[in-house]
Design a protein around this motif. Structure first.
Motif, PDB file in Angstrom:
ATOM      1  N   GLY A  65       0.791  -1.220   0.000  1.00 18.45           N
ATOM      2  CA  GLY A  65       0.000   0.000   0.000  1.00 18.45           C
ATOM      3  C   GLY A  65       0.824   1.271   0.000  1.00 18.45           C
ATOM      4  N   LEU A  99      -5.082   4.479   2.104  1.00 20.79           N
ATOM      5  CA  LEU A  99      -5.108   4.687   0.659  1.00 20.79           C
ATOM      6  C   LEU A  99      -5.792   5.998   0.289  1.00 20.79           C
ATOM      7  CD1 LEU A  99      -5.836   1.080  -0.665  1.00 20.79           C
ATOM      8  CD2 LEU A  99      -3.646   2.193  -0.176  1.00 20.79           C
ATOM      9  N   LYS A 103      -3.798   9.068  -1.626  1.00 21.57           N
ATOM     10  CA  LYS A 103      -4.122   9.216  -3.049  1.00 21.57           C
ATOM     11  C   LYS A 103      -3.923  10.639  -3.601  1.00 21.57           C
ATOM     12  CE  LYS A 103      -7.738   8.275  -6.478  1.00 21.57           C
ATOM     13  NZ  LYS A 103      -9.067   7.631  -6.712  1.00 21.57           N
ATOM     14  N   ASP A 201      -7.162   4.031  -4.282  1.00 21.71           N
ATOM     15  CA  ASP A 201      -5.749   4.318  -4.046  1.00 21.71           C
ATOM     16  C   ASP A 201      -5.099   5.126  -5.159  1.00 21.71           C
ATOM     17  OD1 ASP A 201      -6.069   2.212  -5.817  1.00 21.71           O
ATOM     18  OD2 ASP A 201      -4.285   1.132  -5.139  1.00 21.71           O
TER      19      ASP A 201
END
Length: 496
Positions: A65, A99, A103, A201
């Motif tokens: 991630g 996420l 982003k 994400d």
């Protein structure tokens, strides 16, 4: 000792004699042969040059991630494991928070990075459109030249070593913007119609004008008289029967249905191991290969580990697959039904597939999927004669010049021959001669028939336009083409 016991002991000693044994206490301990080992082994540079491998960085230590450097080509090495886990490293709420918060900054940096490499002007080639007749074809090259070099012509006069030393090569690989997760990234145009595939994400990193038209027309080799059989529609489970009933065989109808049916994938599914806010039914073959073509979605090739070593790959068209003997960019899959059977919805990880839910396609079903695939035709090319040459009374002087260069000075015909304009081989272009980075190795030659409909180009999209593709090969093959010759090659490829 009974006769039966003696017989078992004899069998055991025969077996042990084959694999080796060691006495442990009063019992036998079976051993596998250890194999041999070269004494005083010395690492080779494998033709890459002294110190080349040692000069590459070890892959960064980033967790699932988390974002990684975009210059992923600078890294090499071995990962911790070949196997993934269907369990997230944190609770679902923390995963979403991580996420979502990451982003905006990630995508801002992605846009800055892409702007540093390309000048997305949205300038189109006059009077040139994709086969649907709606979407203009973008002019190029748009890759930016750095340093004191003024033009591509000046750059092409420099040696590979000089370009590499001064770090001037404009067509380095493109990474997946979030390679720790990777997986499919759909264009904005697709997500507007299919919001279930919008990722929490990241977003696509190319402007829509530099991607294929959506929805693309569909041409069938069995019904050329109908042109675009979809009449401008995206083919879905809801409308495929109405569109194709009476045009296809019953077997082809079944194959098309399966190409349209969504199934779970590594990151698009019903579990918490996903990158969509809500649970998803998954994706279908036609989610990326819209109408048997491509919408410009990209992924990572499933054929290497760690994730950082996997190459970014754009979705290729399915048009004209009937003329291809090899499919996939590096794995050399040899048939359409085989490809339908092994299509890597789970990134080459059977354990993930078992945990999330396999596609469970029987061989008879994948055969039918391949059967439909085998009638997807290229768009019409009215300037090409039956042998793939330009009709002289239909082509312009520039297009005819481009054809001559294609067959001559440009050496394009070496890898792009036959009715699909492809040799069905994998080639190693040794692009690492021009930049410091991990060699990419052999990549399948892609067909040029209908190439105007499939931007961006090369396996990872690093060449946004046909103009960039010509500049790439002019540098890599050291062709020394003149500006008017390169423009003529682009004009010729628009005819294919």
């Amino acid at each position: 000792m009974t006769r039966k016991t003696m017989l078992l002991v004899c069998i055991a000693f025969v077996f042990v004699g084959i694999v080796g044994f060691q006495m442990v206490g009063n019992g036998l301990h079976l051993l596998q042969s250890p194999g041999t080992k070269v004494e005083n082994y010395k690492e080779s540079d494998y033709g890459l040059g002294s110190g080349y491998v040692d000069s590459l960085k070890q892959y960064p230590d980033v967790k699932l991630g988390e974002r990684q450097p975009f210059e992923i080509w600078e890294y090499a090495g071995k990962g911790e494991s070949s196997f993934g886990s269907p369990e997230l490293p944190m609770p679902w709420s923390e995963w979403v928070s991580l996420l979502k918060n990451q982003k905006p900054k990630l995508m801002k940096d992605v846009r800055t990075y892409m702007a540093s490499r390309y000048n997305f002007t949205n300038k189109a080639i006059p009077n040139q459109f994709m086969s649907g007749g709606r979407k203009p074809i973008m002019a190029g090259p748009i890759a930016k030249i750095t340093g004191n070099v003024k033009s591509f012509e000046d750059l092409s006069k420099m040696s590979a070593d000089e370009i590499k030393k001064k770090d001037l090569f404009p067509y380095k690989p493109l990474a997946h913007p979030l390679q720790t997760i990777a997986h499919m990234v759909f264009p904005d145009a697709w997500n507007k119609v299919h919001p279930e595939h919008e990722r929490i994400d990241m977003d696509h990193d190319f402007p829509d004008s530099y991607l294929p038209e959506f929805p693309a027309p569909m041409f069938l080799s069995t019904h050329k008289e109908l042109g675009d059989v979809t009449k401008g529609q995206e083919v879905t489970l809801a409308n495929y029967y109405e569109i194709f009933n009476g045009l296809l065989t019953a077997e082809q109808m079944e194959g098309l249905k399966e190409l349209l049916r969504p199934t779970p994938t590594t990151w698009f599914n019903q579990t918490n191991h996903r990158v969509t806010l809500e649970p998803s039914a998954g994706v279908s073959c036609f989610s990326c290969h819209v109408n048997g073509h491509t919408n410009g979605a990209f992924e990572l090739g499933p054929d290497s580990r760690p994730n950082f070593a996997r190459l970014r790959v754009d979705t290729p068209t399915m048009r004209g697959n009937y003329n291809l003997m090899q499919l996939a960019s590096k794995r050399s899959i040899r048939s359409m039904d085989h490809f339908a059977e092994v299509e890597e919805y789970f990134d080459g990880d059977p354990g993930m597939q078992q945990a999330i839910g396999p596609r469970s396609q029987k061989r008879e079903t994948t055969n039918r999927m391949g059967d439909f695939n085998s009638i997807l035709d290229y768009a019409p090319a009215p300037k090409l004669d039956p042998l793939g040459k330009l009709y002289k009374d239909k082509a312009t002087e520039q297009e005819l010049l481009g054809e001559n260069i294609f067959h001559g000075k440009g050496q394009c015909i070496t890898c792009h021959s036959g009715p699909a304009f492809v040799d069905d081989y994998l080639h190693d272009l040794q692009v690492e001669r021009f930049y410091k980075g991990r060699p990419e190795g052999p990549i399948k030659t892609f067909a040029l028939r209908g190439i105007k409909d499939s931007p961006p180009y090369l396996h990872d999209g690093r060449c946004p336009t046909l103009g960039d593709t010509v500049e790439f090969f002019n540098l890599v093959l050291e062709l020394q083409l003149k500006k008017e010759e390169k423009e003529a090659l682009v004009a010729y490829m628009l005819c294919l």
